[in-house]
Scaffold this motif. Structure first.
Motif, short mmCIF file in Angstrom:
data_model
loop_
_atom_site.label_atom_id
_atom_site.label_comp_id
_atom_site.label_asym_id
_atom_site.label_seq_id
_atom_site.Cartn_x
_atom_site.Cartn_y
_atom_site.Cartn_z
N MET A 112 26.43 -35.14 19.90
CA MET A 112 27.14 -35.69 18.75
C MET A 112 26.70 -35.11 17.40
N ASN A 113 25.50 -34.64 17.26
CA ASN A 113 25.02 -34.17 15.97
C ASN A 113 25.18 -32.66 15.85
N VAL A 114 26.31 -32.26 15.28
CA VAL A 114 26.64 -30.84 15.16
C VAL A 114 27.02 -30.54 13.72
N GLU A 115 26.60 -29.37 13.25
CA GLU A 115 27.02 -28.92 11.93
C GLU A 115 27.24 -27.41 11.96
N ILE A 116 28.09 -26.96 11.04
CA ILE A 116 28.39 -25.55 10.90
C ILE A 116 27.93 -25.13 9.51
N LEU A 117 27.19 -24.04 9.44
CA LEU A 117 26.73 -23.50 8.16
C LEU A 117 27.57 -22.28 7.81
N VAL A 118 28.13 -22.30 6.59
CA VAL A 118 29.01 -21.23 6.12
C VAL A 118 28.43 -20.64 4.84
N GLU A 119 28.57 -19.33 4.68
CA GLU A 119 28.18 -18.67 3.43
C GLU A 119 29.24 -17.63 3.12
N ASN A 120 29.79 -17.70 1.92
CA ASN A 120 30.83 -16.76 1.47
C ASN A 120 31.95 -16.61 2.49
N GLY A 121 32.37 -17.74 3.08
CA GLY A 121 33.51 -17.73 3.98
C GLY A 121 33.19 -17.29 5.41
N LYS A 122 31.94 -17.04 5.73
CA LYS A 122 31.55 -16.61 7.07
C LYS A 122 30.65 -17.66 7.71
N VAL A 123 30.90 -17.93 8.99
CA VAL A 123 30.06 -18.86 9.73
C VAL A 123 28.73 -18.18 10.02
N LEU A 124 27.65 -18.76 9.52
CA LEU A 124 26.31 -18.22 9.75
C LEU A 124 25.65 -18.83 10.98
N GLU A 125 25.93 -20.12 11.19
CA GLU A 125 25.19 -20.82 12.23
C GLU A 125 25.97 -22.04 12.67
N ILE A 126 25.88 -22.35 13.96
CA ILE A 126 26.37 -23.60 14.50
C ILE A 126 25.14 -24.33 15.03
N ARG A 127 24.85 -25.46 14.42
CA ARG A 127 23.63 -26.20 14.75
C ARG A 127 23.99 -27.42 15.59
N GLN A 128 23.23 -27.63 16.64
CA GLN A 128 23.47 -28.78 17.49
C GLN A 128 22.20 -29.59 17.58
N GLY A 129 22.35 -30.91 17.62
CA GLY A 129 21.19 -31.79 17.73
C GLY A 129 20.52 -32.05 16.39
N VAL A 130 21.23 -31.82 15.30
CA VAL A 130 20.67 -32.04 13.96
C VAL A 130 21.00 -33.45 13.51
N HIS A 131 20.24 -33.94 12.55
CA HIS A 131 20.51 -35.25 11.98
C HIS A 131 21.54 -35.09 10.88
N ASN A 132 22.70 -35.75 11.01
CA ASN A 132 23.75 -35.70 10.01
C ASN A 132 23.74 -36.96 9.17
N PRO A 133 23.69 -36.81 7.84
CA PRO A 133 23.72 -38.01 6.99
C PRO A 133 25.08 -38.70 7.09
N LYS A 134 25.07 -39.99 6.85
CA LYS A 134 26.31 -40.78 6.93
C LYS A 134 27.27 -40.45 5.79
N LYS A 135 26.75 -40.27 4.58
CA LYS A 135 27.60 -40.01 3.41
C LYS A 135 27.84 -38.53 3.27
#
Length: 140
Positions: A112-135
């Protein structure tokens, strides 16, 4: 049943660069300009009203003007915030959903805890198992 496909939230983060700051500030500035045009139109309409009509509509027009002025101030505050961001930091840009198949025995936090990191329109990283803030910042 041993598996099921579900949707999960995915946090989109952007690594701040000077290009990102300029892009977002320009986008916010265009929104401010659109609000300025709306305010000019409302002001023109307000002045054009006859006295009888003015009594009926003046309160409504004033409310719309106040609402747009508040929105404009929030946009201007956001422009200042963007200018103060330090390049290299990560900011939450939004949220999307993705489909995922889960199976009995899967680690719920990893799924459930997934995030995508983007820089200048390019996907740098797909992170799984990270803590995502509610807000989520930037969801206006």
């Amino acid at each position: 049943m041993q598996s099921i496909t579900i949707t999960r939230p995915v946090v989109i983060k952007v690594r701040v660069t000077e290009e990102y700051k300029q892009l977002v500030a320009a986008e916010l500035q265009r929104a401010v300009q659109r609000l300025d045009l709306e305010l000019q139109q409302l002001d023109f309409y307000k002045k054009k009203l006859t006295r009888d009509a003015a009594r009926q509509h003046l309160e409504q027009i004033d409310s719309q003007i106040k609402e747009r002025l508040q929105k404009k101030q929030r946009l201007l505050d956001r422009i200042k915030e963007i200018g103060g961001l330090v390049p290299g930091t990560e900011v939450i840009h939004g949220r999307v959903e993705s489909m995922v198949e889960i199976k009995v025995g899967d680690d719920w936090n990893q799924v459930m805890n997934v995030e995508i990191l983007v820089e200048n329109g390019k996907v740098l990283e797909i992170r799984q198992g990270v803590h995502n803030p509610k807000k989520v910042e930037g969801d206006d």
